[in-house]
Each structure stands twice: as structure tokens, then as C-alpha cells.
Scaffold this motif. Structure first.
Motif, PDB file in Angstrom:
ATOM      1  N   UNK B 130       0.827  -1.212   0.000  1.00  0.00           N
ATOM      2  CA  UNK B 130       0.000   0.000   0.000  1.00  0.00           C
ATOM      3  C   UNK B 130       0.862   1.263   0.000  1.00  0.00           C
ATOM      4  N   UNK B 131       1.872   1.266   0.846  1.00  0.00           N
ATOM      5  CA  UNK B 131       2.739   2.453   0.938  1.00  0.00           C
ATOM      6  C   UNK B 131       3.367   2.774  -0.414  1.00  0.00           C
ATOM      7  N   UNK B 132       3.928   1.732  -1.020  1.00  0.00           N
ATOM      8  CA  UNK B 132       4.640   1.964  -2.265  1.00  0.00           C
ATOM      9  C   UNK B 132       3.697   2.332  -3.405  1.00  0.00           C
ATOM     10  N   UNK B 133       2.490   1.799  -3.350  1.00  0.00           N
ATOM     11  CA  UNK B 133       1.518   2.179  -4.385  1.00  0.00           C
ATOM     12  C   UNK B 133       1.201   3.664  -4.303  1.00  0.00           C
ATOM     13  N   UNK B 147      -6.547   1.800 -13.652  1.00  0.00           N
ATOM     14  CA  UNK B 147      -7.534   1.111 -12.812  1.00  0.00           C
ATOM     15  C   UNK B 147      -6.962  -0.057 -12.016  1.00  0.00           C
ATOM     16  N   UNK B 148      -5.668  -0.299 -12.173  1.00  0.00           N
ATOM     17  CA  UNK B 148      -5.049  -1.375 -11.396  1.00  0.00           C
ATOM     18  C   UNK B 148      -4.860  -0.965  -9.928  1.00  0.00           C
ATOM     19  N   UNK B 149      -4.909   0.323  -9.661  1.00  0.00           N
ATOM     20  CA  UNK B 149      -4.676   0.761  -8.278  1.00  0.00           C
ATOM     21  C   UNK B 149      -5.989   0.929  -7.535  1.00  0.00           C
ATOM     22  N   UNK B 150      -6.071   0.397  -6.315  1.00  0.00           N
ATOM     23  CA  UNK B 150      -7.311   0.504  -5.540  1.00  0.00           C
ATOM     24  C   UNK B 150      -7.656   1.952  -5.184  1.00  0.00           C
ATOM     25  N   UNK B 151      -8.935   2.168  -4.900  1.00  0.00           N
ATOM     26  CA  UNK B 151      -9.419   3.525  -4.649  1.00  0.00           C
ATOM     27  C   UNK B 151      -8.759   4.184  -3.436  1.00  0.00           C
ATOM     28  N   UNK B 152      -8.549   3.403  -2.363  1.00  0.00           N
ATOM     29  CA  UNK B 152      -7.961   4.035  -1.170  1.00  0.00           C
ATOM     30  C   UNK B 152      -6.541   4.513  -1.438  1.00  0.00           C
ATOM     31  N   UNK B 153      -5.846   3.795  -2.328  1.00  0.00           N
ATOM     32  CA  UNK B 153      -4.501   4.238  -2.723  1.00  0.00           C
ATOM     33  C   UNK B 153      -4.612   5.595  -3.430  1.00  0.00           C
ATOM     34  N   UNK B 409       1.358   8.064   5.400  1.00  0.00           N
ATOM     35  CA  UNK B 409       0.706   6.768   5.227  1.00  0.00           C
ATOM     36  C   UNK B 409       0.844   5.915   6.478  1.00  0.00           C
ATOM     37  N   UNK B 410       1.993   6.060   7.146  1.00  0.00           N
ATOM     38  CA  UNK B 410       2.208   5.289   8.375  1.00  0.00           C
ATOM     39  C   UNK B 410       1.194   5.707   9.433  1.00  0.00           C
ATOM     40  N   UNK B 420      -7.684  -1.800   0.648  1.00  0.00           N
ATOM     41  CA  UNK B 420      -6.331  -2.292   0.896  1.00  0.00           C
ATOM     42  C   UNK B 420      -6.138  -2.822   2.312  1.00  0.00           C
ATOM     43  N   UNK B 421      -7.178  -2.722   3.133  1.00  0.00           N
ATOM     44  CA  UNK B 421      -6.980  -3.019   4.552  1.00  0.00           C
ATOM     45  C   UNK B 421      -6.473  -4.431   4.814  1.00  0.00           C
ATOM     46  N   UNK B 422      -7.093  -5.383   4.136  1.00  0.00           N
ATOM     47  CA  UNK B 422      -6.760  -6.771   4.434  1.00  0.00           C
ATOM     48  C   UNK B 422      -5.298  -7.089   4.102  1.00  0.00           C
ATOM     49  N   UNK B 423      -4.891  -6.727   2.893  1.00  0.00           N
ATOM     50  CA  UNK B 423      -3.508  -6.974   2.495  1.00  0.00           C
ATOM     51  C   UNK B 423      -2.548  -6.250   3.425  1.00  0.00           C
ATOM     52  N   UNK B 424      -2.886  -5.037   3.717  1.00  0.00           N
ATOM     53  CA  UNK B 424      -2.022  -4.248   4.588  1.00  0.00           C
ATOM     54  C   UNK B 424      -1.823  -4.954   5.937  1.00  0.00           C
ATOM     55  N   UNK B 425      -2.942  -5.377   6.548  1.00  0.00           N
ATOM     56  CA  UNK B 425      -2.853  -6.010   7.856  1.00  0.00           C
ATOM     57  C   UNK B 425      -2.066  -7.311   7.783  1.00  0.00           C
ATOM     58  N   UNK B 426      -2.273  -8.019   6.692  1.00  0.00           N
ATOM     59  CA  UNK B 426      -1.577  -9.295   6.535  1.00  0.00           C
ATOM     60  C   UNK B 426      -0.055  -9.055   6.475  1.00  0.00           C
ATOM     61  N   UNK B 427       0.324  -8.074   5.684  1.00  0.00           N
ATOM     62  CA  UNK B 427       1.761  -7.786   5.529  1.00  0.00           C
ATOM     63  C   UNK B 427       2.361  -7.301   6.841  1.00  0.00           C
ATOM     64  N   UNK B 428       1.629  -6.427   7.480  1.00  0.00           N
ATOM     65  CA  UNK B 428       2.119  -5.832   8.732  1.00  0.00           C
ATOM     66  C   UNK B 428       2.309  -6.913   9.803  1.00  0.00           C
ATOM     67  N   UNK B 429       1.278  -7.735   9.968  1.00  0.00           N
ATOM     68  CA  UNK B 429       1.329  -8.772  10.985  1.00  0.00           C
ATOM     69  C   UNK B 429       2.451  -9.764  10.696  1.00  0.00           C
ATOM     70  N   UNK B 430       2.591 -10.121   9.423  1.00  0.00           N
ATOM     71  CA  UNK B 430       3.632 -11.089   9.071  1.00  0.00           C
ATOM     72  C   UNK B 430       5.002 -10.563   9.485  1.00  0.00           C
ATOM     73  N   UNK B 431       5.242  -9.305   9.211  1.00  0.00           N
ATOM     74  CA  UNK B 431       6.556  -8.743   9.538  1.00  0.00           C
ATOM     75  C   UNK B 431       6.767  -8.697  11.049  1.00  0.00           C
ATOM     76  N   UNK B 432       5.766  -8.200  11.752  1.00  0.00           N
ATOM     77  CA  UNK B 432       5.953  -8.049  13.202  1.00  0.00           C
ATOM     78  C   UNK B 432       6.053  -9.405  13.896  1.00  0.00           C
TER      79      UNK B 432
END
Lengths: 528, 545
Positions: B130-133, B147-153, B409-410, B420-432
Motif C-alpha cells: 500500500x505504501x509503495x503504491x 484502474x489497477x490501483x485501488x481507490x484508497x490508494x 501513510x504510516x 487495501x486493509x486486508x492486504x495491509x494487515x496481513x503484511x504488517x502482521x507477518x513482519x511483526x
């Protein structure tokens, strides 16, 4: 008339609050007792730890007019207008700072493509990005830890970018060798200038480092000198000679300074900021010879190297001229030159990209420089990537060349036209005299301020050109910076304005300046 | 070619006794000027007339140069005192070894593993999509139509661009930072701190946290001799502090963390250190790093309250380095911001204690070091001083706009319900959670090695184990003029390719030795690293016993 003046004086008193914060000679103690919040804690007085009394005095001494009180005031007026307030104008035009994009200049497509690809490498699969941009992005990412723009780079910068810069300099200087290990990426040119000054400032009292700077100067220099408590040594540019640098004046300034400090550095801004002159090759030779004779470290601020408009002028880098003066010079004069992504035709100020090339620096000092840079870890990677595109632009055989070249020439062509226009219109105003804007992004016209206005300013405790600029802002919405913020010969007055607004806006702006100036003259000459 | 040169050049050429200009001038050696007959150049007061003129004047009367203007002798002495171990000699050697490996030099290892610096992406951590998008859209707004980028981005990018001059990330921002970003930061702090208000006027965007820390120290630095500003820092500390103190010529005042109690901070030690410092300087600042770098402890709420009370009583300006606020792994530990605790202590404290706290995009789960994003919040700063702060930061114009956008964004990450919420949370949780696992792993393996003892890595990104070094190795190091743990780390690097930073670079109690290693390498690599380290330590101990 009297009543009007009273109202105006009141208005200025509000402005004075801001000016107040910047003035050196006010009574801090009185103010302090008024505002310092004191209270009781555990039966003990607790005053603030950090007050104007305990603040680092060098910080207090710093002045930076380009974002000084007049700009703060402009911001306030903008907010006031946004909130529906009325003024005799509908918008504030900020001609105070060399911020091209803010004035509507479009970014160079190719540069943004490369940086976007670096930022989000998934775009490498997108057919809408050209191959030339992709391979540049790939190359930059390969030079980054973990192939990410999000990793720290080495403190002097990404290696392949340093190499590209060296190659660029060699090409620019027609073969004069450039060693990539002498290149350091920086956070804008300002960062590099501060860092080099930091290395150079030492000694006490009469052995304290003196830094020779042109007057008028870009106030980063005076601000940095104040902050480091070095000694500012002024040499005056010759306004009557199109702001040229006069070698005799350098000698005079140097001789005079030797009485009370040790002048060790000479700073040159070429093309000039705020004065817009482009130095001749002969003049550069003279400066270098002078530095050689007097054992001075040379700092050459060349961030406007692509901004040369006058047909009879050409940019010559200090490095190249030094080389052509022969090995005796080229192997001994210590020189650092600075460049940036913020000016030229790209105007990418927000990226804070820049580099410096250091020549003949003592290897031990160079090691200290690297160590000092490492404390701040590294310059921003996106800025480094942007710098890379500038030094490694599309080549004629590449697909993107045509569009790139067209965008570049249109920006530079428009700037040249606006430089001419500004000079012409300003010179048509009685009481304004403007040297040709040979290069850079500014006009620095001399303005006649009637004695009565000078007196009024003095009574208000402000510089006459500050009074002038504040009134210009209040009455027309035009924000320019008073000459006193850059330094000027005693009893001469100027302002700096950028030539960056679009042609239409610039025309309007110049017209308003003309009308204002005439009104101002009339009012204070008692002709009303 | 003479024709090409102006007359003036020709005469200049004559002044210099240089040989004819050749088109291909050979590369100049690094130091061509060795005026050995000259008396020492070390005196900053070089008086030209002190030298017999006839010897040193050239034929036409011009004075020859006396060697370099800027030398180790004449340069700013404070700069010389600066030390920054995280990128010190050991790292320079690591870079050299990497080059040697590339050139085919045989080593007992195939790659250098850099566990010296908290640089997550360099260790293979992937950026948050999400950040990089959003950053890509801000950089290249034509992508807003893709249209490849989500609306929240797109919404985030539009909002950021709208508050940039000319809607471009290439414009300077105000020196304090983009308005809407400062508002978002203030909202974030308010949410994080359970509703305690945060004023956007107190937020300053910075070029990484380091920039903010140096700036605040600069304001505080004043006085001469016994009135010189003293800066209290923890030992061990992150060397940015000692480096900045040295550069500014301030006085470093050490307080020691308690290694036996999991590197906790002890108020009586603060008191001792302050008392001692008052003999020779004016201690006016107290710096805290929580979660700790390099020591990985997470401060308890009680401890923070005690520190604030101490600062209030002793009139100290507080600097809270909270860049690892999302990096808390140990059960029972929780991050408490200094701001929150301060305000919970009531108006007597919250209206008086001066506090600056720092955050950054470089750590936590994002690890976006290269963007140099960060912010500071200043509380209870004298309004006049605040104006001075704004003036001071304006000289550098502004922090990098991409770093500001990223910081935004942070503090304003995807919310539940956004695409983007789901992907974001998944990535964040995986890292932490990977970091939590690696923190545990590191502690466990290190503690199985005889002669290494490692406190739990409760938070941040580092372990700082204590190592027992044999007497003979200590003597050998001293004979080489090296700190014993530097000697150890250098040997480790040469033999295994593992790059760590010796404890001496952070400060430690005399007679104790440590190193700092990050827990950032991927789990597999980390295991390899730890096992190599184990072997090395045993071999080293044997060799020198």
C-alpha cells in the motif's frame, strides 16, 4: 492622511510581532518575564528549561529571509483569503522562492517515470512505461540494499549513482577527469554546503575561520555561518557592472578580514543567487588564482548551471577552469562544487537531491567527512534516484529522447523569455533599475525608496525594503524578499523576485509591481 | 591550444611553474603537495610573513601555496571527536570484503551478512504494498487513471498531492512539513494515546528521526565551561547521541542501564549521574530511547512516570526517542508513550515538563529507511523558542517530500472497510510476528553459548549480548590499540563474514564487553548466523585460553 497612516502603523505593529522574533537588538529580558510560563512544583519554582535566555545564541543569530517574516505573513494572508476574508487581490503570488513546481512548472516525465518505477517495481511489467526508464530504474535498484529504495544507502550515496555523476561531470567538462570517489550525494545542495563549512570552521578569536561570501548572497551562507559561529567576510559584487565579481574587491575584503579572523574559505555562487549574473571564464580564473595565492578553500555553488539565458553568456565550471589553468593549480587548490535536483530544468525541490564533488581534499579530512556524513546515515534515496536521471538523461538514440528533449527545452526556453521580460518591464518603471537576468531564477532590481519612507521604516524598527515589501504584499498579494535579507551596499535597496510564475501571471505581477511602485513613490514624495 | 586560452590564462600559467599543458593530463596523485621544509602547519595562525620571503616567493612575486587549507590539524576539532560505530571501521572493512569476494578472492565464507544496522529492506524485508503504491502515484500522477490501483490508494495520493505546492511532490513544502501530514500525525498521536489531544502546530516533520534529534540538541546547546549544556544519555546508547554531542561540543553525561535487570533504567542511577555532572557542566537534557537501542528493553509505565517526575524536579528537558514504538515483542510488555504518561500525571506535569518525542518511517514494520521520513512532537516549548526552531529548520528548506508522504501513510494506514486493509494487515502482521520470533530465537540460541549471556529482546531490532573474553585476547587487543570487543568483532568478520558492531561503540560498563546484532536477517539466515557465531565464540575462547 494622518489617520490612514495611523491605521497603517497599527497594522505594522502586528507584523512587528514576527519581525520581533528575528531582530537582534531587542530587550529579551522584558519579553521573557512577560511570557515565560512559571509555576510551582514540589514547592519549587519551575521555569522552562529552554527559553530565549538559555537558547543556543548561535541559533538566535541565524537569519533566513527567503522563508522569513514576509513569507510567514504571506501564509497568513493566504489562510485569511481561504477563510473568506477580503483583500484588494484574490490570491497571493509567491515570488519569494525558487520553487518551480509550486509555480506550475510540470515535472519532466522521464524523471518521474524512473523514480516511480524505483518506488513500485511492480510497474516494471507495465507496458505504459518506456524501456529506457525501466533499465535505469533496474540499475538504480540493483545498487540499493535488498533492491529497495527503502534501504539505507552508503553514506556518500549509491555507488552507481556516484559513478554516473562522475561520468556526467567529465562529459560536461569536456574530458577533465572526475573520480567517482570524490562525489558525495547530499540532501539538496544546502546540506552539502553546511557539511563542508562544518569541517572548515575552527579556531578562536582572531584565528576563527572567516568565510568570504558575495554580497548580495543566498542567505543559506550567512545563516550557516551564524549557526557555526564563524566569521562572515563580505565581498561586494559590482552592481554597476552587472553584478560582476571584482578581484580588487576580493583583495580588499580579504585584507580587512585578516585583522580579526582567519579567512580560509571563499564561496562563489555562479550563476548568481539572488543576482542572476553568469561569471566569465576570465573572472573564474582570477578567483582561482586569488584562492591559490591566499590559500583559500573554494566552495562553488553551481546549482544553476543549466540556467543560463543571456546569449553571450556561458556556464563554466570552476573545476574545468581550474584544470585548464594547469597542474600547479589543478593539483593544489581545494575545491568543492555543488549541484542539486531543485533547479535547472527539473525543479525537483521536494526530493532534496544533490551532490558535491570535492577536489584535492586531504585524505585524512576526507575520511572525517565520510564519518560525519555517516552519522546522518544517508541522503534520501528518492532524491539520489532523481539526481541520477539528471546526470544520465535519455540519449539521442533512446526512444524517450524526443519527449525529454522537448520538455527540457520548453522549460528552459520559457525561463529565458521570462528573464528578458522581467528585466524589460522593471526597467521601464521610474525608480527601479534591474540588471539583466543572465542566469539562475531571480531578478534583484534596485529600488529607489524616498527618504520619508526610509524614516518611517526606521521609526518602526524595520529595514526600508522590508517596509516596501510588506506593503507590496498587503496591497497586491505579491510576495518578494527584501534585499536586506541578502545583503546590499549601505543605503541601497532591492528585492528578490523569482522569474518562475507563468508568463501570464508574471505579466500581471510585474504590472502590479509597477503600479505599486509608482503609488509608493508618490505617497512618500508628498506628490499626492 | 594556446589560442584557446585567454591572455590571462597564459599569464597564470606562467605564474605557476607548471609544465606545458597537455591534453591528456595524467591523474594527479592524491597529495602532490608535500612542503616538508615548512615548519608545522598545525598552528591555525599561519603567518605568511614568518617565512623568509626570498625562499618562498616565485620569480614574479606570487606566494606559493603552503599546502592544504583544510587538514586534520586545521579542521573543526569537534568533528574529529565524532564517533559513529554503526558505520565505523568494521563496516568499512565489511564493504571491502564484499568487494574482494566479488573479485574472486577466496574466503572461508561466501557472503557478508550485515547485522550491523537496522536496515530491514537490505535484509530482504518486503515493503508494504500500500505504501509503495501511494508513493508511486504521488511520484507519477498519471497513474491515478490506472484502474489497477485501488481507490484508497488513489484517495491518499490525491489528498497528499493536493496539499503540495502546484500539486507536485517536487515542490518545497513548508519547513515544518506539509499541513495535512502534520494534521494526520496529530490525529494518530491522539488515537495512540487514548484521546490525549495533540496539536498539529507542535508537529515538525524531519529528515529521519536523527535530523530532529540533532535539531533539538542544537537549540539546547549553550554556555561555556561549567555552564556548558550537559546531555544525559543512557549507556549503552545509540551513537547518534554521542556523535551529535561531540559535534556540538556539548557535555555527554552518562547514566548506566542496569544489565542485570534486563537493561532497565534506575532512577537512583539518574540521580547519581546528574549529581556528578553538576560539578562540571549544566545538565539540562535527558534523552531516553524506548524501546531501547541497542539494548531492546521496553520501559514500564511506572519507570516512565519516575523519569518524568525526575525531569520535573530537576528541570530537565526530555527527549524521548520512540522510533521503535511498534516493535514490542515480549509478553507483558507494552509501549507507553512519554506524552501519554506525562498527561496522565496531571496538569502539574503536563503543563510544564518540556518534551520532544521522535518517530520515523525507518523502523517498526515498514523499515523504509531510504525515504528519510520522520516527525517530532514538541510539548510545552516556549513559544519564542518554537519560532526559533521554525526559523532554524527553514534554513534547510524542508524535509524530503516523499519521506513526508510516507510518514503520512504510516500514521494514516488503511482502515477496516477500505480495499487495501486486508492486504495491509496481513503484511504488517507477518513482519511483526517474524520479528517477534527472531527476537526469541536470537535470545535462546545466544544463551546456549558458554561465555555469552543475552537479555530478552523485548522490543526494537537488536540484541546486545554480553560476551566473556579471555584475558589473553584482551591483552592482544590492547597491544594493537583496539577495544577488546572490536578485536573480537573484526576477527568474527574476517573468519565468518558476519558484521556486528562492538559494544564499545555504544558504551558499556568498564570491563564488560558486548556486541550489537540486528534480528533482521530472514529466519534461516539468522539461524545460520547464530550457529556460526556460536562456533566462532567457542573457537575464540579456546584459542585465547
Amino acid at each position: 492622511m494622518l489617520a490612514r497612516k495611523c491605521v497603517r502603523a497599527l497594522d505594522y505593529n502586528c507584523n512587528l510581532y514576527y519581525l520581533f522574533l528575528y531582530q537582534k537588538h531587542y530587550n529579551e529580558n522584558v519579553f521573557l518575564t512577560l511570557i515565560s510560563s512559571a509555576g510551582r512544583l514540589d514547592g519549587k519554582m519551575r521555569e522552562k528549561t529552554l527559553t530565549m535566555d538559555t537558547l543556543n545564541p548561535q541559533v538566535k543569530a541565524v537569519e533566513y529571509a527567503v522563508r522569513g517574516p514576509i513569507v510567514i505573513k504571506a501564509g497568513e494572508i493566504e489562510r485569511y483569503l481561504e477563510e473568506g476574508g477580503t483583500k484588494p487581490f484574490s490570491e497571493v503570488i509567491k515570488a519569494n522562492i525558487g520553487d518551480a513546481h509550486a509555480m506550475g512548472q510540470q515535472p519532466i516525465t522521464f524523471l518521474r517515470q524512473v523514480v516511480a518505477l524505483c518506488t513500485f517495481p511492480e510497474l516494471m511489467d507495465s507496458p505504459s512505461f518506456p524501456e529506457d526508464a525501466k533499465w535505469r530504474a533496474r540499475r538504480i535498484l540493483q545498487g540499493c540494499g535488498g533492491h529497495s529504495l527503502g534501504s539505507y544507502s552508503a553514506s556518500p550515496g549509491v555507488e552507481c549513482i556516484r559513478k554516473d555523476i562522475a561520468a556526467y561531470i567529465e562529459q560536461r567538462d569536456e574530458g577533465v577527469p572526475s573520480d567517482w570517489e570524490n562525489i558525495y550525494l547530499t540532501t539538496g545542495a544546502s546540506d552539502g554546503i553546511m557539511t563542508i563549512l562544518r569541517l572548515l570552521v575552527s579556531g578562536k578569536d582572531s584565528s576563527r575561520t572567516g568565510v568570504m561570501i558575495p554580497i548580495p548572497q543566498y542567505p543559506l551562507y550567512s545563516a550557516a555561518i551564524s549557526e557555526m559561529d564563524a566569521v562572515q567576510v563580505n565581498y561586494y559584487l559590482d552592481e554597476d557592472n552587472c553584478w560582476a565579481l571584482d578581484i580588487n574587491e576580493l583583495h580588499r575584503a580579504h585584507q580587512a578580514a585578516k585583522q580579526h579572523c582567519q579567512p580560509r574559505v571563499i564561496c562563489i555562487i555562479n550563476p548568481g543567487n539572488p543576482t542572476g549574473q553568469v561569471q566569465s571564464k576570465k573572472c573564474i580564473e582570477e578567483v582561482l588564482h586569488f584562492a591559490y595565492e591566499e590559500n583559500l578553500f573554494v566552495m562553488s555553488d553551481e546549482v544553476y548551471q543549466d540556467n543560463v539565458y543571456a546569449p553571450d553568456c556561458q556556464f563554466h565550471s570552476f573545476k574545468k577552469v581550474l584544470y585548464e589553468m594547469g597542474p600547479e593549480y589543478f593539483s593544489s587548490v581545494e575545491l568543492v562544487s555543488f549541484h542539486s535536483t531543485s533547479k535547472g530544468y527539473t525543479g525537483e525541490c521536494g526530493f532534496r537531491g544533490g551532490y558535491m564533488e570535492v577536489i584535492n581534499m586531504d585524505p585524512e579530512v576526507k575520511a572525517q567527512l565520510v564519518k560525519l556524513l555517516s552519522v546522518r546515515l544517508c541522503p534520501p534515496l528518492a532524491g539520489q534516484a532523481a539526481m541520477d536521471v539528471i546526470v544520465n538523461p535519455p540519449q539521442p538514440e533512446e526512444h524517450t529522447f524526443k519527449q525529454f528533449h522537448q520538455e527540457k527545452s520548453s522549460v528552459l526556453g520559457a525561463l529565458a523569455e521570462k528573464a528578458k521580460l522581467t528585466e524589460q518591464i522593471l526597467n521601464a518603471v521610474p525608480g527601479i533599475k534591474c540588471n539583466p537576468v543572465q542566469g539562475a531564477m531571480y531578478a534583484f532590481p534596485r529600488i529607489f525608496i524616498p527618504p520619508k519612507a526610509v524614516e518611517e521604516a526606521k521609526a518602526l524598527g524595520m529595514q526600508p525594503d522590508m517596509l516596501y515589501c510588506l506593503r507590496l504584499l498587503e496591497e497586491t498579494g505579491i510576495c518578494v524578499v527584501p534585499g536586506s535579507g541578502f545583503g546590499q551596499k549601505d543605503r541601497t535597496y532591492h528585492f528578490r523576485m523569482t522569474i518562475l510564475p507563468s508568463i501570464e501571471k508574471l505579466n500581471v505581477l510585474l504590472g502590479k509591481v509597477r503600479d505599486f511602485h509608482i503609488r509608493f513613490l508618490k505617497e512618500y514624495s508628498g506628490l499626492e | 591550444f594556446i589560442k584557446m586560452l585567454s591572455n590571462r590564462t597564459v599569464s597564470v600559467l606562467k605564474w605557476g611553474r607548471c609544465e606545458a599543458y597537455t591534453a591528456v593530463y595524467p591523474k594527479v596523485p592524491d597529495r602532490v603537495l608535500n612542503f616538508s621544509p615548512l615548519p608545522s602547519l598545525s598552528s591555525p595562525n599561519r603567518n605568511l610573513s614568518a617565512f623568509p620571503a626570498q625562499v618562498y616567493m616565485s620569480e614574479n612575486g606570487a606566494l606559493p601555496r603552503l599546502g592544504k587549507v583544510l587538514t586534520a590539524d586545521t579542521m573543526n576539532a569537534n568533528v574529529k571527536k565524532v564517533d559513529y560505530a554503526v558505520r565505523g571501521p568494521i563496516v568499512q572493512r565489511a564493504v571491502q570484503i564484499e568487494k574482494e569476494l566479488k573479485e574472486g578472492v577466496k574466503k572461508p565464507f561466501e557472503e557478508v551478512i550485515k547485522a550491523n544496522i537496522g536496515d530491514a529492506h537490505a535484509m530482504g524485508q518486503r515493503p508494504i504494498t500500500f505504501f509503495r503504491q501511494v508513493m508511486a502515484l504521488c511520484t507519477y500522477p498519471l497513474l491515478l487513471d490506472d484502474n489497477k490501483f485501488p481507490e484508497d490508494v488513489k484517495n491518499r495520493a490525491r489528498r497528499i498531492l493536493q496539499s503540495c505546492g502546484g500539486n507536485s511532490i517536487g515542490a518545497y513544502t513548508t519547513s515544518q512539513g506539509i499541513d495535512c501530514v502534520r494534521h494526520d500525525v496529530a490525529n494518530y498521536i491522539q488515537r495512540r494515546d487514548g484521546g490525549i489531544p495533540s496539536d498539529p502546530d507542535n508537529i515538525y516533520l524531519t529528515t529521519g528521526a536523527s535530523d530532529g534529534i540533532v535539531t533539538i540538541l542544537k537549540l539546547l546547546n549553550t554556555g561555556e565551561g561549567r555552564t556548558r549544556t550537559g546531555v544525559m544519555i543512557s549507556i549503552p546508547q545509540y551513537p547518534l547521541y554521542s556523535a551529535s554531542i561531540a559535534e556540538l561540543g556539548a557535555v555527554q553525561v552518562n547514566y548506566y542501564l542496569n544489565e542485570e535487570k534486563c537493561w532497565s533504567l534506575d532512577i537512583s542511577e539518574l540521580q547519581r549521574s546528574l549529581q556528578a555532572a553538576r560539578e562540571h557542566c549544566n545538565p539540562s537534557v535527558l534523552c531516553i530511547i524506548n524501546p531501547g537501542n541497542p539494548t531492546g528493553q521496553v520501559q514500564s509505565r511506572q519507570c516512565i512516570e519516575d523519569v518524568i517526575q525526575f525531569a520535573a524536579k530537576e528541570n530537565l528537558f526530555l527527549m524521548a526517542d520512540e522510533v521503535y514504538q511498534d516493535n514490542v515483542y515480549a509478553e507483558g510488555c507494552e509501549f507507553h508513550s512519554f506524552k501519554k504518561v506525562l498527561f496522565e500525571m496531571g496538569p502539574e506535569y503536563s503543563s510544564k515538563v518540556e518534551l520532544a518525542s521522535f518517530h520515523s518511517t525507518s523502523k517498526c514494520y515498514m523499515g523504509e529507511c531510504g525515504f528519510r521520513g520522520g516527525y517530532m512532537e514538541v510539548i510545552n516549548m516556549d513559544p519564542e523558542v518554537k519560532a526559533q526552531l521554525t526559523k532554524l529548520v527553514s534554513v534547510r528548506l524542508c524535509p524530503p517530500a516523499p519521506g513526508q508522504a510516507l510518514m503520512d501513510l504510516v500514521v494514516n494506514s488503511p482502515q477496516p472497510g477500505e480495499p487495501s486493509h486486508q492486504t495491509f494487515m496481513k503484511e504488517r502482521t507477518a513482519i511483526l510476528s517474524a520479528l517477534a520470533e527472531k527476537a526469541k530465537l536470537t535470545e535462546q540460541i545466544l544463551n546456549t553459548v558458554p561465555g555469552i549471556s543475552c537479555n530478552p529482546v523485548q522490543g526494537a531490532m537488536y540484541s546486545f549480548p554480553r560476551i566473556t573474553l579471555p584475558e589473553r585476547s584482551i591483552n592482544e587487543a590492547k597491544a594493537k590499540g583496539q577495544a577488546p570487543d572490536m578485536f573480537y568483532c573484526m576477527k568474527l568478520l574476517e573468519e565468518t563474514g558476519i558484521c556486528l558492531v562492538p559494544g564499545s561503540g555504544f558504551g558499556q560498563r568498564e570491563g564488560t564487553y558486548h556486541f550489537r546484532m540486528t534480528i533482521l536477517p530472514p529466519t534461516d539466515k539468522l539461524k545460520t548466523l547464530l550457529n556460526k557465531l556460536k562456533e566462532f565464540h567457542q573457537k575464540f575462547t579456546q584459542q585465547y585460553s
